[in-house]
Design a protein around this motif. Structure first.
Motif, PDB file in Angstrom:
ATOM      1  N   GLY A 161     -10.940  -7.257  -8.741  1.00 26.51           N
ATOM      2  CA  GLY A 161      -9.548  -7.223  -8.315  1.00 26.51           C
ATOM      3  C   GLY A 161      -9.063  -8.628  -8.027  1.00 26.51           C
ATOM      4  O   GLY A 161      -9.864  -9.551  -7.840  1.00 26.51           O
TER       5      GLY A 161
ATOM      6  N   HIS B 104      -8.805  -0.249  -3.621  1.00 23.72           N
ATOM      7  CA  HIS B 104      -9.406   0.443  -4.754  1.00 23.72           C
ATOM      8  C   HIS B 104     -10.696   1.147  -4.343  1.00 23.72           C
ATOM      9  O   HIS B 104     -10.951   2.296  -4.742  1.00 23.72           O
ATOM     10  CB  HIS B 104      -9.686  -0.553  -5.880  1.00 23.72           C
TER      11      HIS B 104
ATOM     12  N   GLU C 120      -3.532   0.791 -12.605  1.00 24.38           N
ATOM     13  CA  GLU C 120      -4.709   0.869 -11.740  1.00 24.38           C
ATOM     14  C   GLU C 120      -5.324   2.264 -11.752  1.00 24.38           C
ATOM     15  O   GLU C 120      -6.538   2.421 -11.823  1.00 24.38           O
ATOM     16  CB  GLU C 120      -4.317   0.487 -10.305  1.00 24.38           C
TER      17      GLU C 120
ATOM     18  N   VAL D 216      -6.791  -5.950  -2.278  1.00 21.77           N
ATOM     19  CA  VAL D 216      -6.650  -4.984  -3.375  1.00 21.77           C
ATOM     20  C   VAL D 216      -7.981  -4.304  -3.646  1.00 21.77           C
ATOM     21  O   VAL D 216      -8.049  -3.095  -3.887  1.00 21.77           O
ATOM     22  CB  VAL D 216      -6.113  -5.687  -4.634  1.00 21.77           C
TER      23      VAL D 216
ATOM     24  N   THR E 107       0.827  -1.206   0.000  1.00 21.21           N
ATOM     25  CA  THR E 107       0.000   0.000   0.000  1.00 21.21           C
ATOM     26  C   THR E 107       0.855   1.247   0.000  1.00 21.21           C
ATOM     27  O   THR E 107       2.012   1.235   0.434  1.00 21.21           O
ATOM     28  CB  THR E 107      -0.937   0.018   1.227  1.00 21.21           C
TER      29      THR E 107
END
Length: 652
Positions: free
Chosen positions: A370, A379, A154, A375, A48
């Protein structure tokens, strides 16, 4: 048993703790920042760059450091951005104050700096360079915002999805602020996470997705009516608190037949009122499900309170409550449903419903894919906070009334504001040292609530006032007259256009009185943006230094130099992972062009909201003032016992 620690509010110690926090998050700042690998208690490893997650994972123990982390997270919650920048800027300001050897009047000087220098630098210098967000600007705003949290692939995909969700949920540009507020508050209910698929498989669907399957499903075509219920529809034999006694098997069977007849009559009544769908927050009895199927009424039960609140907000419908024996009254509180069907998300069956909205918000749901749940969580959190960040774009920062009036009537020669306030009361922070080895979200929130002024939720009000006692602060207001213009600029239906505009300085010899008349209404107008990459910090740095020369108080001049230099810590961190001497080249080129009144070179990396950046500076200054007000920390090892005065016989 307790222990005390004195002189906690000294700048050297505060700077050391802030520098430690900044060192932990600085490497993840900006689009070129790295990622930290967090290990959760479950054993899951999560890479992260999220500032809030990083600060919580540090397990900060010193009380002042915990307060700094709490303030950073509080600012992030209010604006959707800036947790890492907050800590970096805070450490730079504290380090500068410590190096400058500021005296006892430091706290007063910080407040005077805000009114005498900072607000003037923003209104009469920085404001000249701001531009409204051009058409199609949601993706240029979203992509650089997400670049500080996600990878290149992303952020592009999520920026496209976020912009498309805003456009579809708010087709009318004038309604965009209200739509963004709802998206920020209700995004958890407006998206469904699907692990095991790539992000590119994400889709935006009309309507909303309920994370439940049908308890009873009766297919129907066209529009239908839906009823919201929050209590069991199976009739009760007695009123609450009344005992019902059954003396025989016959009485029991008779009571069951009565319940069955009443339930059937209720379903007939729903059918006669064209109700074809029941949305229930509680689990209904089998007899209710049976007669619902018999009379063609679909049932979805065990919905969360948040889902029920979202449906009520979209449709304007309140939950239905049966009234005793009165079965003949017309049911008016029903929602119009355009479609109702089952939806299979990988292995989980959900209910997909389309509602006719009674407000400007047109419901759409994002199916967010994802590789793993962690994840997907990142998001979803990034998108939700991006919507909160976009809300700030429609806000206006107002000037203080006292010097605004002064600027309209006085010339540059008398351009020194005198602001008086009572002495800041010393604060006493009580820390519970039993569990200081972890900094959780709840702890940060609790600490923030105890020591910070109230922040009115912008989702619930159109007026955002950041009100801290004993502090000077501009009133931050969302003006709807400016909002319409900003919304028109943010119309994403025309497609993405390249953002290209020049940052033009103004002539220094222009009179301050004339400038004050031109900009007497606000510091920052709604929809104001600047290119990303340190332009805001460079411009504010330049104009703070310029206006500090007009100040007649030596301590305010020192604070001005400290804050101006501290602002450069953010672009230094941004360019730290770029080419060698990248920041030095950028800084010297920008300052030379400003001195020559020539346009600054503008990159094409995207835009950022000036309101968010300015609010970051204000929040950091207030945090510094608060930290310097702490003179004593008391650690309590166990809760205090509540004593009661009792009269005894011996006292008489």
């Amino acid at each position: 048993m307790c222990r005390t620690s004195a002189s906690l509010g000294s700048p050297p110690r505060l700077w050391q703790e802030a520098a430690a926090l900044a060192g932990a998050v600085r490497g993840a700042l900006g689009p070129r920042g790295g990622r930290a690998l967090l290990l959760r208690p479950t054993g899951e490893a999560l890479p992260t760059r999220d500032g809030r997650l990083l600060l919580e994972a540090l397990s900060v123990e010193p009380p002042a450091a915990r307060l700094m982390a709490a303030r950073a997270c509080s600012h992030r919650a209010a604006t959707g951005d800036g947790a890492k920048s907050f800590v970096v800027l805070l450490a730079a300001v504290l380090g500068g104050l410590q190096a400058a050897g500021a005296g006892a009047g430091l706290r007063r000087a910080l407040r005077d700096f805000e009114t005498q220098v900072l607000e003037r630098a923003a209104a009469r210098g920085l404001r000249r360079h701001l531009r409204p967000a051009p058409p199609g600007s949601l993706e240029p705003l979203l992509e650089p915002y997400l670049a500080g949290r996600l990878g290149p692939g992303e952020r592009r995909c999520l920026a496209r999805l976020g912009a498309e969700m805003c456009r579809r949920c708010g087709p009318a540009a004038a309604a965009r602020p209200r739509v963004l507020r709802l998206l920020g508050r209700r995004f958890a209910e407006l998206h469904a996470a699907v692990p095991g698929l790539p992000l590119a498989s994400s889709r935006l669907l009309p309507g909303i997705i309920l994370r439940r399957d049908f308890a009873a499903y009766c297919p129907t075509d066209g529009e239908l009516r839906a009823l919201l219920v929050t209590e069991p529809l199976r009739p009760a034999l007695t009123a609450p608190g009344v005992e019902f006694v059954v003396d025989s098997e016959g009485q029991y069977q008779a009571s069951q037949r009565w319940i069955t007849r009443r339930t059937e009559a209720l379903m007939k009544h729903l059918q006669s009122n064209n109700v074809k769908l029941l949305l229930s927050s509680v689990k209904q009895e089998e007899v209710v499900i049976y007669y619902a199927k018999l009379y063609g009424v679909s049932v979805v039960e065990c919905l969360s309170s948040e889902e029920m609140a979202l449906i009520s907000e979209i449709t304007g419908v309140s939950p239905y409550t049966p009234v005793g024996d009165n079965m003949d009254r017309e049911i008016t509180e029903t929602a119009v449903v355009t479609f109702c069907q089952s939806l299979l998300l990988v292995s989980k069956r959900c209910v997909h419903i389309g509602f006719a909205s009674v407000c400007a918000f047109q419901p759409h749901c994002l199916v967010l894919c994802g590789p793993v749940d962690g994840v997907n969580e990142q998001h979803a959190a990034a998108l939700q906070e991006a919507f909160i960040m976009l809300q700030q774009l429609f806000k206006t920062a107002d000037q203080r009334e006292d010097w605004k009036a002064e600027g309209e009537s006085q010339s540059k020669a008398s351009d020194v504001c005198t602001w008086h306030s009572s002495a800041t009361q010393k604060q006493l922070v009580i820390e519970n040292t039993c569990n200081t080895n972890q900094v959780s979200e709840c702890q940060l929130k609790a600490l923030s609530d105890e020591t910070e002024g109230k922040i009115f939720d912008s989702d619930k009000s159109d007026l955002l006032v950041h009100n801290q006692k004993k502090h000077s602060i501009p009133v931050l207001v969302a003006h709807y007259s400016d909002t319409v213009t900003a919304c028109e600029c943010l119309d994403v239906g025309k497609g993405l256009e390249k953002t290209c505009f020049h940052i033009v300085p103004f002539k220094q010899e222009e009179s301050c009185a004339g400038i004050a008349q031109d900009y007497s209404s606000c510091l920052i107008e709604a929809g104001s943006v600047l290119p990303v990459g340190g332009y805001f910090e460079i411009l504010l740095h330049y104009y703070i230094q310029d206006y500090a020369k007009q100040c007649q108080q030596s301590e305010v001049t020192i604070v001005s130099k400290v804050v101006a230099d501290a602002l450069l810590s953010i672009p230094k961190a941004l360019y730290g992972t770029a080419e060698r001497d990248g920041f030095t080249k950028f800084y010297l080129e920008a300052i030379n062009l400003l001195r020559k009144n020539q346009p600054l070179p503008v990159n094409n990396e995207g835009l950022e909201s000036v309101y968010c950046k300015y609010q970051l500076v204000i929040s950091v200054l207030h945090c510094v003032t608060e930290l310097l007000s702490i003179d004593l920390v008391i650690g309590i090892r166990r809760p205090l016992q509540k004593t009661e005065d009792r009269d005894s016989e011996d006292d008489t």
